[in-house]
Design a protein around this motif. Sequence first.
Motif, mmCIF file in Angstrom:
data_model
loop_
_atom_site.group_PDB
_atom_site.id
_atom_site.type_symbol
_atom_site.label_atom_id
_atom_site.label_comp_id
_atom_site.label_asym_id
_atom_site.label_seq_id
_atom_site.Cartn_x
_atom_site.Cartn_y
_atom_site.Cartn_z
ATOM 1 N N LEU A 106 0.822 -1.215 0.000
ATOM 2 C CA LEU A 106 0.000 0.000 0.000
ATOM 3 C C LEU A 106 0.852 1.259 0.000
ATOM 4 C CD1 LEU A 106 -2.874 -0.992 2.473
ATOM 5 C CD2 LEU A 106 -3.017 -0.742 -0.016
ATOM 6 N N LYS A 107 1.946 1.234 0.736
ATOM 7 C CA LYS A 107 2.821 2.404 0.763
ATOM 8 C C LYS A 107 3.471 2.631 -0.605
ATOM 9 C CE LYS A 107 1.999 3.144 5.069
ATOM 10 N NZ LYS A 107 1.052 4.225 5.413
ATOM 11 N N VAL A 108 3.921 1.546 -1.212
ATOM 12 C CA VAL A 108 4.630 1.676 -2.485
ATOM 13 C C VAL A 108 3.675 2.046 -3.615
ATOM 14 C CG1 VAL A 108 5.921 0.398 -4.235
ATOM 15 C CG2 VAL A 108 6.503 0.138 -1.831
ATOM 16 N N ILE A 109 2.468 1.464 -3.649
ATOM 17 C CA ILE A 109 1.534 1.770 -4.725
ATOM 18 C C ILE A 109 1.093 3.229 -4.648
ATOM 19 C CG2 ILE A 109 -0.714 1.238 -3.654
ATOM 20 C CD1 ILE A 109 0.442 0.066 -7.106
ATOM 21 N N LYS A 110 1.037 3.764 -3.448
ATOM 22 C CA LYS A 110 0.702 5.177 -3.283
ATOM 23 C C LYS A 110 1.806 6.058 -3.866
ATOM 24 C CE LYS A 110 -0.818 8.434 0.297
ATOM 25 N NZ LYS A 110 -1.166 8.569 1.727
ATOM 26 N N PHE A 111 3.052 5.689 -3.599
ATOM 27 C CA PHE A 111 4.170 6.455 -4.131
ATOM 28 C C PHE A 111 4.212 6.369 -5.657
ATOM 29 C CE2 PHE A 111 8.551 6.699 -5.618
ATOM 30 C CZ PHE A 111 8.928 7.940 -5.110
ATOM 31 N N ILE A 112 3.956 5.181 -6.196
ATOM 32 C CA ILE A 112 3.962 5.008 -7.650
ATOM 33 C C ILE A 112 2.906 5.902 -8.294
ATOM 34 C CG2 ILE A 112 3.379 3.374 -9.494
ATOM 35 C CD1 ILE A 112 4.764 1.208 -7.828
ATOM 36 N N ALA A 113 1.685 5.877 -7.754
ATOM 37 C CA ALA A 113 0.608 6.699 -8.302
ATOM 38 C C ALA A 113 0.905 8.188 -8.142
ATOM 39 C CB ALA A 113 -0.713 6.352 -7.619
ATOM 40 N N LEU A 114 1.532 8.548 -7.040
ATOM 41 C CA LEU A 114 1.872 9.950 -6.788
ATOM 42 C C LEU A 114 2.741 10.513 -7.902
ATOM 43 C CD1 LEU A 114 1.782 12.311 -4.671
ATOM 44 C CD2 LEU A 114 3.937 11.383 -3.791
ATOM 45 N N VAL A 115 3.581 9.662 -8.477
ATOM 46 C CA VAL A 115 4.485 10.098 -9.546
ATOM 47 C C VAL A 115 3.901 9.838 -10.930
ATOM 48 C CG1 VAL A 115 6.780 9.791 -10.547
ATOM 49 C CG2 VAL A 115 6.484 9.698 -8.064
ATOM 50 N N LYS A 157 -8.381 4.325 -0.731
ATOM 51 C CA LYS A 157 -8.029 5.238 0.367
ATOM 52 C C LYS A 157 -6.627 5.811 0.195
ATOM 53 C CE LYS A 157 -10.994 3.062 3.865
ATOM 54 N NZ LYS A 157 -11.022 2.227 5.113
ATOM 55 N N GLN A 158 -5.760 5.048 -0.444
ATOM 56 C CA GLN A 158 -4.400 5.520 -0.690
ATOM 57 C C GLN A 158 -4.332 6.486 -1.878
ATOM 58 O OE1 GLN A 158 -1.731 4.597 1.305
ATOM 59 N NE2 GLN A 158 -3.255 3.534 2.553
ATOM 60 N N PHE A 163 -5.918 11.073 -7.327
ATOM 61 C CA PHE A 163 -6.896 11.085 -8.419
ATOM 62 C C PHE A 163 -7.521 12.476 -8.575
ATOM 63 C CE2 PHE A 163 -11.225 10.400 -10.030
ATOM 64 C CZ PHE A 163 -10.948 9.708 -11.203
ATOM 65 N N LEU A 164 -7.901 13.084 -7.461
ATOM 66 C CA LEU A 164 -8.491 14.432 -7.520
ATOM 67 C C LEU A 164 -7.485 15.451 -8.038
ATOM 68 C CD1 LEU A 164 -10.466 14.518 -4.136
ATOM 69 C CD2 LEU A 164 -11.407 14.308 -6.441
ATOM 70 N N GLY A 165 -6.239 15.327 -7.622
ATOM 71 C CA GLY A 165 -5.208 16.243 -8.104
ATOM 72 C C GLY A 165 -5.048 16.172 -9.607
ATOM 73 N N CYS A 166 -5.162 14.961 -10.169
ATOM 74 C CA CYS A 166 -5.016 14.787 -11.613
ATOM 75 C C CYS A 166 -6.186 15.398 -12.377
ATOM 76 C CB CYS A 166 -4.877 13.311 -11.947
ATOM 77 S SG CYS A 166 -3.291 12.618 -11.432
ATOM 78 N N ASP A 176 4.040 9.269 4.653
ATOM 79 C CA ASP A 176 4.003 8.025 3.897
ATOM 80 C C ASP A 176 5.134 7.968 2.872
ATOM 81 O OD1 ASP A 176 1.790 7.160 5.280
ATOM 82 O OD2 ASP A 176 0.368 7.947 3.820
ATOM 83 N N LEU A 177 5.416 9.121 2.277
ATOM 84 C CA LEU A 177 6.486 9.183 1.288
ATOM 85 C C LEU A 177 7.836 8.907 1.933
ATOM 86 C CD1 LEU A 177 7.374 9.822 -1.594
ATOM 87 C CD2 LEU A 177 7.439 12.241 -0.979
ATOM 88 N N ILE A 178 8.048 9.459 3.094
ATOM 89 C CA ILE A 178 9.305 9.249 3.817
ATOM 90 C C ILE A 178 9.470 7.783 4.182
ATOM 91 C CG2 ILE A 178 10.511 9.759 5.982
ATOM 92 C CD1 ILE A 178 9.319 12.592 5.813
ATOM 93 N N LYS A 179 8.369 7.118 4.554
ATOM 94 C CA LYS A 179 8.442 5.698 4.929
ATOM 95 C C LYS A 179 8.849 4.825 3.751
ATOM 96 C CE LYS A 179 5.053 5.935 8.681
ATOM 97 N NZ LYS A 179 3.694 5.539 9.125
ATOM 98 N N VAL A 180 8.443 5.255 2.527
ATOM 99 C CA VAL A 180 8.819 4.483 1.346
ATOM 100 C C VAL A 180 10.285 4.704 1.007
ATOM 101 C CG1 VAL A 180 8.483 4.240 -1.146
ATOM 102 C CG2 VAL A 180 6.506 4.455 0.358
ATOM 103 N N ILE A 181 10.721 5.969 1.041
ATOM 104 C CA ILE A 181 12.085 6.303 0.650
ATOM 105 C C ILE A 181 13.092 5.942 1.733
ATOM 106 C CG2 ILE A 181 13.619 8.203 0.023
ATOM 107 C CD1 ILE A 181 11.226 9.609 -1.196
ATOM 108 N N LYS A 182 12.708 6.159 3.001
ATOM 109 C CA LYS A 182 13.630 5.908 4.101
ATOM 110 C C LYS A 182 12.905 5.145 5.199
ATOM 111 C CE LYS A 182 16.966 8.253 7.091
ATOM 112 N NZ LYS A 182 17.508 9.565 7.532
ATOM 113 N N PRO A 183 12.836 3.823 5.089
ATOM 114 C CA PRO A 183 12.126 3.020 6.089
ATOM 115 C C PRO A 183 12.715 3.200 7.473
ATOM 116 C CG PRO A 183 12.702 1.715 4.162
ATOM 117 C CD PRO A 183 13.427 3.011 4.044
ATOM 118 N N LYS A 184 11.841 3.079 8.451
ATOM 119 C CA LYS A 184 12.282 3.187 9.839
ATOM 120 C C LYS A 184 13.185 2.022 10.211
ATOM 121 C CE LYS A 184 10.443 3.468 14.558
ATOM 122 N NZ LYS A 184 9.222 3.434 15.383
ATOM 123 N N LYS A 185 14.285 2.336 10.880
ATOM 124 C CA LYS A 185 15.221 1.302 11.289
ATOM 125 C C LYS A 185 14.591 0.400 12.342
ATOM 126 C CE LYS A 185 19.485 3.844 10.343
ATOM 127 N NZ LYS A 185 20.751 4.360 10.892
#
Length: 486
Positions: free
Chosen positions: A284-293, A412-413, A418-421, A467-476
């Motif tokens: 869910l985190k990754v698919i959100k990032f993919i759609a964001l771009v 939900k993600q 979608f609205l922004g587009c 959410d974006l930060i969690k995808v790019i830099k996961p919590k240790k």
Amino acid sequence: MLQAKVKSGLKWNVINQVVTQLIFVWFGIYLARLLGPEAYGLVGMITVFSGFANLFVDFGFGSAIIYDQNLTNKKTSSVFWFNLAIGLFIYLIFYSLSPLLAEFYKEPKLINLTRVVTLSLLINSLAGIPNTLLSKNIDFKLKIVVAWVATFLSYGVAFWMAYNNWGVWSLVFQGIIFSVINLMFVWKIAKWRPMFYFSWNEISGLFSYGSGIVGTNMLGYLTRNLDNLLIGKFIGNASLGIYTRSYSLMMLPISNVTSVFGKVLFPAFSIIQDDKDKIAFHYLKVIKFIALVTFPLMVGLFTVAEEFVLLVLGVKWIEAIPIIKMLSILGAAQSVLSLNGVIYNATGNAGKAFRVTLYLNVVLIPSWILGLYLGELDGLVLAYLLVGTIGAIPILHEAIKIINLKLIDVWKQLYAIFLGCIFIILVGFLVNTFNLTLEVSLLFKIILSIPVYASIIFFFDKNILNDLIKVIKPKKEKKSTNNIKL
């Protein structure tokens, strides 16, 4: 530690896509302007068949090796010799039957072109196992640097050849040179050598898994390339060149974003294949990032298609404008499905992926034929758009059920994106109401769309930065001897 490898793999794949596309923008667009649609159409006629044949060279063993957590050198060696034998056999078939292919398309030039283009089948069979082992170990750094060198040198040669009027051979040798350079360096960095050993018993388990993969890949390839075959056969190489170039533009944001995650997440998800909840969380985190771009890039391409074609590709590509517009919307819908294959393959559900792809083809292929009959190239693309976007919903549903998710979880993600587009499209319509030059229109659409899109996103989804930060830099996470953490 798996988490560190995943993070490093994502970082290097992101860097790779940026560098590769800088090279593509410089050389690829220049080649398109210089060579025109006909050259791309000739190569496209061959790759419809050679790309399909390449599936048999690998036969799904690449994915099976990544999935297998009990791999031995006897297995990899057996697969290597099997792939090499199949690659040689298929190349000889293409060499012998190239006159029939030329007769099928009524293009005599295809005889010699086919015999050179399909050399890549033999080269790929030699590079397959070293490449796969690097991916299995989530070891992308050296592999990616090698790809940069190969891409830069091969495009450099193609640039020189195109400038000196070699025509379609510029594209042919670009592909061959890339494959040869990549082969030499990958063998050097993989630190693997095959044993002089072959046993079918060693690879029978891999074959069982790989057969599902290759079946799905065959149907997927049919979906992606039967359109090329129909266009090349019934409309001609110029129309095929326009379509393949437009299709490649649609695929750029998808392949350059989703492939980054797919290459890394498949081996990572394979390791935690029994923990569906953890896979679902990261999905869910990754698919959100993919759609964001990908969503704004695809919708943005829709709004600037006319300006892009006329200013960048040139007037000779003007017929590509409506094709690019339709394919860009299709691309946005398809990007949501980008991780379906990762879910199926990492959880051992390749057979289910095959059935879903088969159902899609039963609907899609007749729609292409009908669209081609009623409206030639525009009709085929319109049919693709309608079936591809509507069909994305049940296809996504079937995949995410495996990891205990529902469509509402994905919505939900994505709803804010979608609205922004939608607002990006409204900005494009607004700018079009003014009588502006192409350059000014392109500039205003870009300048206005970015802040409007960002504002809508942050207004409706205030947690998107986290959410974006969690995808790019996961919590240790703390080391554990019992579980591997992503």
